[in-house]
Design an enzyme around this catalytic site. Sequence first.
Site, PDB file in Angstrom:
ATOM      1  N   ARG A  83      -2.115  -9.143  -7.091  1.00  0.00           N
ATOM      2  CA  ARG A  83      -2.156  -7.712  -7.410  1.00  0.00           C
ATOM      3  C   ARG A  83      -1.590  -6.870  -6.262  1.00  0.00           C
ATOM      4  NH1 ARG A  83      -6.466  -3.575  -6.398  1.00  0.00           N
ATOM      5  NH2 ARG A  83      -7.251  -5.107  -4.936  1.00  0.00           N
ATOM      6  N   ARG A  96      -0.405  -8.340   0.274  1.00  0.00           N
ATOM      7  CA  ARG A  96      -1.652  -8.973   0.730  1.00  0.00           C
ATOM      8  C   ARG A  96      -1.547 -10.472   0.942  1.00  0.00           C
ATOM      9  NH1 ARG A  96      -5.910  -5.399  -2.754  1.00  0.00           N
ATOM     10  NH2 ARG A  96      -5.593  -3.661  -1.369  1.00  0.00           N
ATOM     11  N   GLU A 139       0.275   1.860   1.082  1.00  0.00           N
ATOM     12  CA  GLU A 139      -0.491   0.639   1.365  1.00  0.00           C
ATOM     13  C   GLU A 139       0.445  -0.559   1.287  1.00  0.00           C
ATOM     14  OE1 GLU A 139      -5.070   1.497   0.161  1.00  0.00           O
ATOM     15  OE2 GLU A 139      -3.849   0.557  -1.360  1.00  0.00           O
ATOM     16  N   HIS A 198      -8.588 -10.659   0.305  1.00  0.00           N
ATOM     17  CA  HIS A 198      -8.150  -9.498   1.086  1.00  0.00           C
ATOM     18  C   HIS A 198      -8.016  -9.918   2.539  1.00  0.00           C
ATOM     19  CE1 HIS A 198      -7.718  -5.557   2.807  1.00  0.00           C
ATOM     20  NE2 HIS A 198      -7.624  -5.053   1.595  1.00  0.00           N
ATOM     21  N   HIS A 250     -11.413 -10.986  -2.886  1.00  0.00           N
ATOM     22  CA  HIS A 250     -11.359  -9.544  -3.135  1.00  0.00           C
ATOM     23  C   HIS A 250     -11.125  -9.205  -4.596  1.00  0.00           C
ATOM     24  CE1 HIS A 250     -10.871  -5.353  -2.273  1.00  0.00           C
ATOM     25  NE2 HIS A 250      -9.610  -5.334  -2.628  1.00  0.00           N
TER      26      HIS A 250
END
Length: 875
Positions: free
Chosen positions: A402, A306, A133, A257, A367
């Site tokens: 994160r 992100r 990811e 997000h 998110h």
Amino acid sequence: MPSAPVRVPRCLSAPTPGWTTTAADVIVVGSGIAGLTCALQLRQHVGRVLLVTKTVLNEGSTAWAQGGIAAALDPEDSPQEHLEDTLVAGVGLCDVEAVRVLVTEGPQRVRELVALGAEFDRTDDGEIKLTREGGHHRDRIAHAGGDATGKEISRALIEALRRVVDDPGIEVIEHALVVDLLTDEEDRVAGTTLHVIGEGQIDGVGAAYASAVVLATGGLGQIYTSTTNPPVSTGDGMAAALRAGARITDLEFIQFHPTVLWLGEGSTGQQPLISEAVRGEGAFLVDRDGVRFMQGQHELADLAPRDVVARAILARMRETGTDHVFLDARHLGAEFLEERFPSIVASCRSLGFDPATDLLPVAPAQHYASGGIETDLHGRSSLVGLYACGECSCTGVHGANRLASNSLLEGLVFAHRIAADIPARIASGHLPAAREVVGQRGESHELLDSRHRLDLQRAMTAGSGPVRSADSTAEGLERLAELCALPVLESAGPKSWETTNLLHLGRVLSVLAGRREETRGGHVRSDFPERDDVRWLRHQSVTVTPDRFATISESTPAAPHLTNSEHSVGPSGGLSVGGSDFPVGEFDFPVDEAERVIEAALDEDLGADPGRDVTTLATIPAEQLREAVVVARADGVVAGVPAIARVVDAVSERLGTGCVDVVVEIPDGAAVQRGDVIARLSGATQTILIAERTLLNILSRLSGVATHTRRWADELGGSGAMVLDTRKTTPGLRALEKYAVRCGGGTNKRMGLYDVAMIKDNHKLAAGGVAAAYDAVRAAYPGVDVQVEVTTSAEALEAIDVGARFIMCDNMSVELLRATVDAIRATGESVEVEATGGLTLEVAAAYAATGVDYLSVGGLTHSSPILDIALDLEE
Ligand SMILES: Cc1cc2nc3c(=O)[nH]c(=O)nc-3n(C[C@H](O)[C@H](O)[C@H](O)COP(=O)(O)OP(=O)(O)OC[C@H]3O[C@@H](n4cnc5c(N)ncnc54)[C@H](O)[C@@H]3O)c2cc1C
């Protein structure tokens, strides 16, 4: 910069508890991955656990998690690589030790989850299938049911709970909403107020007491109009902890997000997430003209972290005047998409989009809350008896942002740590038994009606959303203040409590967002588009003081990690400066000690309080205003800059002379060259001149210590060893001199005889040997660290044998020290080693190369020459 004008009540308006229970040793609040894991682990070690959850067990973000859980499970992967990816995503604000815990304990915890019954997707040869990811340089994301990882983890944990639910050691109450925390007369958390509805055998608001409370209440996504979080994510635990006085940290770091399905302008509440894993499998972003825009933005292009992707999308939306971009997954084909992402495909199709044939409209939405209730590595908050776990906590693993799939892992890893810590603390008497406390709750009539929730969400989205500015945060705050003042027409209950929790957090978040004048992590400051490591490589924490005001403190990360070299400052004056090697800014300036020293210094200079300056008062008119600069006359490192404003304020207060404004140009810890302006003063000439000597004495002395320390730190650079100070400090100045050592890049050994035990030859002699001395300290002061001084390898091993884990090697040659360090390391114990006695800069590198952790140098504080600094009035 705005201060924090926010008042937060002690508790929410709620009925007086109608029932009380002291049956549990520990109360765990929340039934996501964090709460369930914690409760399941705890019940094996304490008499009775009470697990309460707001609705039903599987409600919460955990069950929604799609992508997976990150852990270095592949033999080709390593915790170190996982650590490095995590630090990059955290943009300099991760706590490296917390990340190390996460990535090293993570793989084992995931295997235990499998053993508990969680069924992850497997390869043909039976290994856990791993994918990649955003921000990960390896395939390390374990997933289940294609894109239903959270659902499977939640199922496995709830089944494990059901297997033990008849056990008297655990009680589970659903539909039980924690309203507030209860504290005893020593501000220890002793329980919660709890509203139980419906099926529970107890009804209405009650008080549940225990030795410890673990908050695992998840995030605060419902604070924004559009979020991926479910309706229960109203920040209840964070808000209750805030009201109780716990330290809340990094709250402004909200992750948006990048790819949330865009359902049109008026759509609010929980929105469908298109997992990063879809991009991991090859989908990519395009703008309205079909142009791919992530290439060239980052080495990982569409799989960049992100924040990078969200920012690029926001920029492209601005440039094209649209409110969304598109995700193109069509080339992956219906068969693959349906097998790999069954939930996402079903959710999209139910809303009229087919990922196999349509471009998916996406835009960033809230998110994840990267900050929350600050904890240490054991999950302990700043309040005794209060623990926090999972998304509501701020363990330091996420920093400003994160890394994908690290949050399930965080809940898992730290739940185990908490479950190990609480029984130990109960056994050692640090956490008292469950006891009822009376009269500690306080009164509150503050509540925000739930019908104002959308107003609040709009104020937060416009004020402190993915794009913010000084104006937007100020307007947001103003709107929230207006909401605070509205009459309460609704009776107290879950809906109004949740809305008020969002209000309390929203006000604090907005203040922090306004103060952070830079772009870092998940948000963009339109008025400060760059990252500013010199001013903002630091955390902001909020604590509510007894007079109910939210006060803000700043701290630098324990070991800041920067990866973007353009943001670190180059060498100056032969000394390294801030940035990746040494942090600059505040290092917990010891305010109380500084004020005491300033008062004593002014007594010396002016005579007894208030005293006078006969020359200045006679020659300079009271109304004259001037500007002045505090300027370096030599190269060095500055320390003590916060004292400047405090000295001028103290003078003006004592003598009634006019005020002076101070603007800091160079913060503590930064290197200066001769001629650099450290601070600018403007205001009453009398005050400036009367304060001059005192402020220069403090500043030049502390800067001398910082400069000397930096020479040592530079000499040790890259060796892994740090320079330590000792107790050889100027009487009365210890806290300040030790502060200056920290500014210089060193660390503090102990503050005094009271905080660390140090067993030297005389103690051994008088006590009858090292074992006797060590045992005596352990028995008398079990919580105190013990250090043992040795002069030979044999003595070192003897000390380790009796339990010592900090060895000071005194006056050893380089050869003997190397042999001793080798012998210590060969024991396999985790022991810190310090070289001490007669060390000089000339031999520093050779001593550091022996593998010691620290070199202690009394000269840092007893023999540092001052750094020449002057104050010049401007023409
Ligand atoms: C759509 C989506 C996808 C995600 N995908 C991933 C992913 O792929 N990988 C990953 O690592 N992370 C992912 N995350 C994030 C991750 O799911 C969460 O951060 C994590 O599950 C949080 O776990 P938790 O136990 O802390 O909280 P939660 O799972 O949110 O549980 C909180 C619990 O507390 C209860 N509660 C709340 N307030 C109260 C109260 N006042 N009284 C009593 N109980 C209360 C709730 O009812 C709930 O049971 C995703 C999140 C979302 C929303």
